[in-house]
Write an enzyme that holds these catalytic residues in place. Sequence first.
Site, short mmCIF file in Angstrom:
data_model
loop_
_atom_site.label_atom_id
_atom_site.label_comp_id
_atom_site.label_asym_id
_atom_site.label_seq_id
_atom_site.Cartn_x
_atom_site.Cartn_y
_atom_site.Cartn_z
N LYS A 18 -10.65 0.46 3.37
CA LYS A 18 -10.40 -0.93 3.00
C LYS A 18 -11.23 -1.35 1.79
O LYS A 18 -10.75 -2.05 0.91
CB LYS A 18 -10.65 -1.87 4.17
N LYS A 35 2.82 3.97 9.93
CA LYS A 35 2.74 3.12 11.10
C LYS A 35 3.33 1.73 10.82
O LYS A 35 3.14 1.20 9.74
CB LYS A 35 1.24 3.00 11.42
N LYS A 80 1.59 -4.88 9.40
CA LYS A 80 1.81 -6.03 8.52
C LYS A 80 1.33 -5.77 7.10
O LYS A 80 1.73 -6.45 6.18
CB LYS A 80 1.06 -7.25 9.06
#
Length: 336
Positions: free
Chosen positions: A116, A199, A202
């Site tokens: 991230k 996967k 969102k």
Amino acid sequence: MTPIRKRVLSGIQPTAGSFHLGNYLGAVKNWVSMQDEHDAFYCVVDLHSLTVDPDPAELRTRTLSSIAQLLALGLDPETCTLFIQSHVAAHNQLAWVMECMTGFGEASRMTQFKDKSQKSGADRTVVGLFTYPILMAADILLYQSNYVPVGEDQRQHVELTRDLAQRFNSKYGQTFVIPEPFIMKAGAKIYDLQDPTSKMSKSTASLGGVIDLLDAPEINLKKIKSAVTDTEREVKFDEKNKAGISNLLTIHSSLSGSSIADLENEFAGKGYGDFKAAVAEVVIEYLRPVRERTQQLLTDPSHLQRILKTGAEKAAAVADATLAKTYESIGLVPRG
Ligand code: TRP
């Protein structure tokens, strides 16, 4: 004598207005099935979601909608303890103690943080993202949890939690139960309809690939009909060569209860169009009562508030006892 039920804790972030099918089949469905046999604590981790800087009004709406959806999906507040993380102050308090026991290098090795932070760059990465796994450790340890149902992507965070608990116990004496990850089965892994190798999430670019629980039936239908498949015609489970069809088979099977083999037989000789229509129907009929019940719950905020108040009180009773013991062990003077 009633046997002592094992303790379970898990959390889910309120990052969107609606959960998607991946959240449900990969996580919440297990929560529901574990609540009867375990002493289960489930929380909506609103503090964790602050790491992505949500809009205040949206955070509020999403948190309440998350609670309503969890109830609509089958969590029973009489059976499990359902609460909002920020309602129990001990989470932040234990997190600080754990931060003081976590090595900088150790935290730097968390792959989710590395991924991230690499994506957004050091200047745009908040410190909260770095300490995120330590807050998660506090969530788990406060409840003396035996099992932590999570997806494979959270395994490393549970491993860190175990390390911290063991470190604390060996330094200050037995204080925390060492939790075990309870990794959800691979069959429960749902992929993006537009990109069936990643996967359902969102954060993927294509929202067309994500089935939201609260979406209108027409939208579900449209998304499933335009799901990416392959150029063959056979409805067969083969994750490597037929990722799209395999994903649709998993979705159908998980919601309808039919086995993959039975579905393959049922659709032998039929085209993908027929199969997709059947998947859409199963999804739509499964989600209809969930959507209606969620909407109904959201029309009565005081009812939700009562459930949340009871949940927070039950959670705080356990969490505060663990925190008091922890503070005492490390030498903080009790207020008296
Ligand atoms: N990090 C978890 C996720 O993104 C959410 C979470 C926060 C959690 N605290 C937790 C999961 C405690 C299990 C236990 O899925």
